[in-house]
Write an enzyme that holds these catalytic residues in place. Sequence first.
Site, short mmCIF file in Angstrom:
data_model
loop_
_atom_site.label_atom_id
_atom_site.label_comp_id
_atom_site.label_asym_id
_atom_site.label_seq_id
_atom_site.Cartn_x
_atom_site.Cartn_y
_atom_site.Cartn_z
N ASP A 1 -4.78 -11.13 120.66
CA ASP A 1 -4.47 -10.26 121.79
C ASP A 1 -5.71 -10.30 122.69
OD1 ASP A 1 -3.45 -8.18 123.41
OD2 ASP A 1 -4.62 -6.73 122.23
N ASP B 1 -6.79 -7.82 125.77
CA ASP B 1 -7.45 -6.54 126.08
C ASP B 1 -7.55 -5.69 124.80
OD1 ASP B 1 -7.38 -7.52 128.66
OD2 ASP B 1 -5.56 -6.42 129.18
MG MG Z 1 -4.69 -4.98 123.30
#
Ligand code: MG
Length: 417
Positions: free
Chosen positions: A256, A258
């Site tokens: 992932d 952010d």
């Molecule tokens: Mg995230």
Amino acid sequence: MALLKTSEAHADRSPIRQAVILCGGLGSRLGDLTQDTPKPLLPVDGAPFLELLIREITRFGVTRFLLLAAFQSDKIEAFAAELPARLGRDVTVEVAIEPDRAGTAGALFHARERLEDRFFLFNGDSLLATDLLALEARLAADGAVGALALRPVDALGRYGVVTLDGQRVTAFGVSGDPAAAGLINGGVYAFSRAVVARLPPRGALESDVLPHLAEEGALRGLVCDGFFLDIGVPEDYARAQTDIPAFFRRPALFLDRDGVLNEELGYVGTIDRFHWIEGAREAVKLANDRGWYVFIVTNQSGVGRGLYGLEDVRVLHAHIDAELRDVGAHIDDLRYCPHHPDLGRGDFRRDCAWRKPSPGMLLDLMRVWPVDRDRSVLIGDKTSDLEAAERADVRWIRFVGGRLDAVVANLLDENHT
Ligand SMILES: [Mg+2]
């Protein structure tokens, strides 16, 4: 489809984006096999060998391919036309047709107008596992015109030996004792355009160019002791059908973005709001060095909500790419989803199968890349990441802060790879 692209914004760091591939060999050692098919297009596990080679090269940020063809060039051209769609990637593939039997140096000479300031060069009939970013870094040395990947062998056989003093090649292709161990040319190069002045219209790199560059002190070497296979030899072409698929089948680290690679500030769309998590770049490098694929899978509904645009995402990802290069690391491929089912504007309002917790981004990456799913892992910070991993049948780790490289080092050790 969302793909990692280069950006003019980072022209100052000018990574190598062009790969030139020698496709003109006659393949005479393969007999009937190459009667109707150029050697680089021979099938390996159902795909043309050249497609597999090019797919591997794209992992290192190369987006422009120039195929130097001669024998049955119409077939190379047909292959080139189809390739971007087959790769599912934003690449350009051009073909330059060389005069008959110009040789490897001659082929490059005749394509000289189409060479970029720096470029990679590959033999179209062999595969050597090479960290292209490390090879590119060798070219940065003072006075270097070329850098080549070198393969250690137990016995030189018919090959000429290459000698090194540190990173500098001191002699190229000198014939030695066939039974002696040594380094030989791996057929993977990084060149600056300055090489053009040394190219004859007809001749071979191995005999007419590289020995002279070595004498001038203008060649650097990178020892690569990983996978190698030359499909130009009948026994090795047979072996390629199992060994090459095995080489490409690797675990993937799905990251992932952010909250894992960079601090979660909410809708990060611009470089000024992108701050690396500690150890994140080092974590990517660890997985690169262990031979894992490294992919980013990120929801970017900030686009759909009108907070920033698709071009902002591309610029930011080029920035991430450039910053990773500073530590010799690279992302192999990336997917992002700009949609939102309720808050998206216009075409961006969509219940998209790519938006986590749906598994679409992971599934698409596993469609394109031969991922070893059982050993793969997703690292995410939100429940929606972990749910997407579960639905894609991929193990997951929830990142709760700290150094990302510590987390990745642990998981790589558990996998004993
Ligand atoms: Mg995230």
